[in-house]
Design a protein around this motif. Sequence first.
Motif, short mmCIF file in Angstrom:
data_model
loop_
_atom_site.label_atom_id
_atom_site.label_comp_id
_atom_site.label_asym_id
_atom_site.label_seq_id
_atom_site.Cartn_x
_atom_site.Cartn_y
_atom_site.Cartn_z
N ASN A 670 0.81 -1.21 0.00
CA ASN A 670 0.00 0.00 0.00
C ASN A 670 0.85 1.27 0.00
N ARG A 671 2.10 1.16 0.42
CA ARG A 671 3.00 2.33 0.44
C ARG A 671 4.06 2.27 -0.66
N LEU A 672 4.04 1.22 -1.44
CA LEU A 672 5.09 1.01 -2.44
C LEU A 672 5.16 2.14 -3.45
N LEU A 673 4.02 2.56 -3.97
CA LEU A 673 4.00 3.57 -5.04
C LEU A 673 4.68 4.86 -4.60
N ASN A 674 4.21 5.44 -3.49
CA ASN A 674 4.77 6.71 -3.04
C ASN A 674 6.22 6.56 -2.58
N ALA A 675 6.54 5.42 -1.97
CA ALA A 675 7.90 5.20 -1.47
C ALA A 675 8.92 5.15 -2.61
N THR A 676 8.53 4.62 -3.76
CA THR A 676 9.46 4.56 -4.90
C THR A 676 9.47 5.86 -5.70
N LEU A 677 8.38 6.63 -5.61
CA LEU A 677 8.32 7.88 -6.37
C LEU A 677 9.11 9.01 -5.70
N VAL A 678 9.27 8.95 -4.38
CA VAL A 678 10.01 10.01 -3.68
C VAL A 678 11.46 10.11 -4.17
N PRO A 679 12.21 8.99 -4.25
CA PRO A 679 13.57 9.10 -4.80
C PRO A 679 13.57 9.59 -6.25
N SER A 680 12.61 9.14 -7.06
CA SER A 680 12.51 9.61 -8.45
C SER A 680 12.33 11.12 -8.50
N LEU A 681 11.47 11.63 -7.62
CA LEU A 681 11.21 13.06 -7.56
C LEU A 681 12.48 13.83 -7.19
N PHE A 682 13.19 13.34 -6.17
CA PHE A 682 14.41 14.01 -5.72
C PHE A 682 15.47 14.02 -6.81
N ILE A 683 15.68 12.89 -7.46
CA ILE A 683 16.70 12.80 -8.52
C ILE A 683 16.33 13.68 -9.71
N CYS A 684 15.04 13.72 -10.05
CA CYS A 684 14.60 14.53 -11.19
C CYS A 684 14.79 16.02 -10.91
N VAL A 685 14.42 16.47 -9.71
CA VAL A 685 14.62 17.88 -9.34
C VAL A 685 16.11 18.22 -9.36
N SER A 686 16.93 17.32 -8.85
CA SER A 686 18.39 17.55 -8.83
C SER A 686 18.93 17.69 -10.25
N SER A 687 18.43 16.85 -11.16
CA SER A 687 18.92 16.92 -12.55
C SER A 687 18.51 18.22 -13.22
N ILE A 688 17.31 18.71 -12.91
CA ILE A 688 16.87 19.99 -13.48
C ILE A 688 17.74 21.13 -12.97
N VAL A 689 18.02 21.12 -11.67
CA VAL A 689 18.89 22.17 -11.09
C VAL A 689 20.28 22.12 -11.72
N ALA A 690 20.82 20.91 -11.85
CA ALA A 690 22.16 20.76 -12.45
C ALA A 690 22.16 21.22 -13.90
N THR A 691 21.10 20.92 -14.64
CA THR A 691 21.00 21.36 -16.04
C THR A 691 20.97 22.88 -16.13
N CYS A 692 20.24 23.52 -15.21
CA CYS A 692 20.17 24.99 -15.22
C CYS A 692 21.54 25.60 -14.97
N PHE A 693 22.35 24.97 -14.11
CA PHE A 693 23.69 25.50 -13.82
C PHE A 693 24.63 25.38 -15.03
N THR A 694 24.42 24.38 -15.86
CA THR A 694 25.31 24.19 -17.03
C THR A 694 24.60 24.51 -18.35
N TYR A 695 23.45 25.18 -18.27
CA TYR A 695 22.59 25.40 -19.44
C TYR A 695 23.32 26.15 -20.55
N ASN A 696 24.01 27.23 -20.19
CA ASN A 696 24.66 28.04 -21.22
C ASN A 696 25.88 27.37 -21.83
N SER A 697 26.47 26.41 -21.12
CA SER A 697 27.61 25.68 -21.69
C SER A 697 27.16 24.71 -22.77
N LEU A 698 25.83 24.48 -22.88
CA LEU A 698 25.29 23.60 -23.92
C LEU A 698 24.95 24.38 -25.18
N TYR A 699 25.28 25.67 -25.25
CA TYR A 699 24.93 26.51 -26.40
C TYR A 699 25.64 26.04 -27.64
#
Length: 699
Positions: A670-699
């Motif tokens: 009953n808790r499996l869905l949310n328990a596995t989505l929390v790490p996915s959410l954290f990793i996804c937010v981290s990747s977006i932040v990291a992309t923003c920091f290197t965004y202009n180097s991808l020009y």
Amino acid sequence: MVAFGKKLKESQIQEWQGYYINYKLLKKKVNRYAQQLEVGAQDHHYVLKDFSRMLDTQIEKIVLFLLEQQGQLASRLSDLREQQDEVLQQPDGSKISELQEAYRGVGHDLLRLLFFVEMNATGLRKILKKFDKRFGYRFTNYYVKTRANHPYSQLRQVFRHVGIGAVVGAISRNLADLQDHQGNYVSIYDQPALSHPDPVILSIKAAVNRLSNSTNFLEFLGKHAFIMEDDLPTPSEDDVAEQRYHFMSLLLNLVNTFLYMVNTYIIVPTADDYSLSLGAAATVCGVVIGSMAIAQVFSSVYFSAWSNRSYLRPLVFSSVVLLIGNTLYALAYDLNSIAVLLVGRLFCGLGSARAVNRRYISDCVPHKLRMQASAGFVSASALGMACGPALACLFQTDFKIYKLTFNQDTLPGWVMALFWLVYLLWLWISFREPTQEIKENIIPQEVHTGSSVNYTVEHGFTQPLLLNMDSKQGQNEDHEYDDDEEEDSCEKSHGPVTSIVSAYRLLTPSVKVQLFVYFMLKYAMEILLAESSVITTYYFIWSTSSVAIFLACLGLTVLPVNIIVGTYISNMFEERQVLLASEIMVLIGILLSFHIGIPYSVPQYVGSALITFVSAEVLEGVNLSLLSRAMSSRLSRGTYNGGLLSTEAGTLARVIADGTITLSGYLGVNRLLNATLVPSLFICVSSIVATCFTYNSLY
């Protein structure tokens, strides 16, 4: 391969020498800044301001010359247009061929200009990268941010070649008009794709596409394979590839890719049921699915190393190991042993020969066919991903032959064992081992420049303009290389890296971020796919057939989505924009997947899964495209190549995701869905932040 400064000097068009980027001067300034900062003679603010001013001056010089040359080409085209009006009124049309050659002459000069632009653009990228690496600044981010979007941007002229399209259009249209003069006149605007376009137009279009990073479906799909290439191969290299190429052997590699993906996903709909039948918890399916990925972490390395010496033997070994692994997987039911089940899946992971498949395409397929082969590799993977679950839904039966049970749990193993046995026989009969000998031929060269561009046009090479300069080794043995920068020393010893540590040292911050993005998308996809049977059974009481059909439908979205992105979206937006937008869509899909408050419904689950999966597929293509351009060319060959690094990042993500599912199972289904989505959410937010920091180097 020689250092870029030496390549730039050797490949310059002589009469334009004074208008190229002064790469040597900029490098000396970088070294001087380092000395001044070390002794405290200057501060960081002065260094940034002075280097920015120097770059602005260099870019202005390049752009003004570029505009001048475009004006000269436009003037020549205007004169030719007047001649064309007169020639077309003559009944015999005797001078049409002369006029066509004149237009082709303009086309050749435009190719020279495009080569000039590309060399300068490459020089700018390298000097910015050199500055960041030397001082640890994010100067590229600052410089691109302040220059690229300015209304008077000259940087955009270099990287986006504004105005060249009009010249290309004029040459294309007029050559097409002259070609159709003998028949019914049809404008290129009415018939955009001529059946027999002029070779010089093909070369120009390829050069323009390379500069603008524009693409089509086939090229976009091929990027998913992440088969890194050097610059355009010399004729000798392509001749070797022609001799090594064997269509049936390529087909066998693609079939291997297809069967392996089928093998990976055919058990997903029934893994939880199989675990329950052997006395384990349903969430142990995470370990069952992930054990294959665990073994693949190690198999990718030894298969990559093995492919340096042979292609047939690792493919034979792979087939035998997969045959054994699937047999053990099927026998685990009658042996009532979860250990045998896991060992069988470990064997399947040890048989992963995707590194060999990639290397065969990279090393043994001629350059002109490599993009099609890469697209075939990706298509085979996508088709296998869809066919695996689809096959699983056909196995709704239960019977015994002697003491062997055949049901929905064991049939995936028996069927895949049979497939690998048939494949092994076909492989042994039809595969032709390429010769490992490399014959050396030298490109015909002239002493002065421009010959490399002319050779490109005359011999029909319509892909990257930056020619491989290895053919000049004999001339360069007595010359000194650039001696003041680590990156140049890496380029001088252009051989493949020999360890994972050496490969890691070649990764720039932007490359590390892109590998992290790849890790994120593979993690999110694995969580979605691997736990689908448990989640849908718990919330919606879906049957195995329903789960299999759902997963098959997800897999079938891969090719249509890539058609849309490769044909339209990637040509409308920059790749970095598509990258960031796709990451945000993955984040939205993850957020919509959470079960909070209201009863969990099928539309919510299916809709969020579709958003997550499709966005991750789009993200994968753009991500690997950026990686292939940003990674060091030393990672294009050898055991520890760019393809291996990306494979290891993705495989590690799958291992961690499958482990997360099993560990979260201890909290209850009953808790499996949310328990596995929390790490996915954290990793996804981290990747977006990291992309923003290197965004202009991808020009």
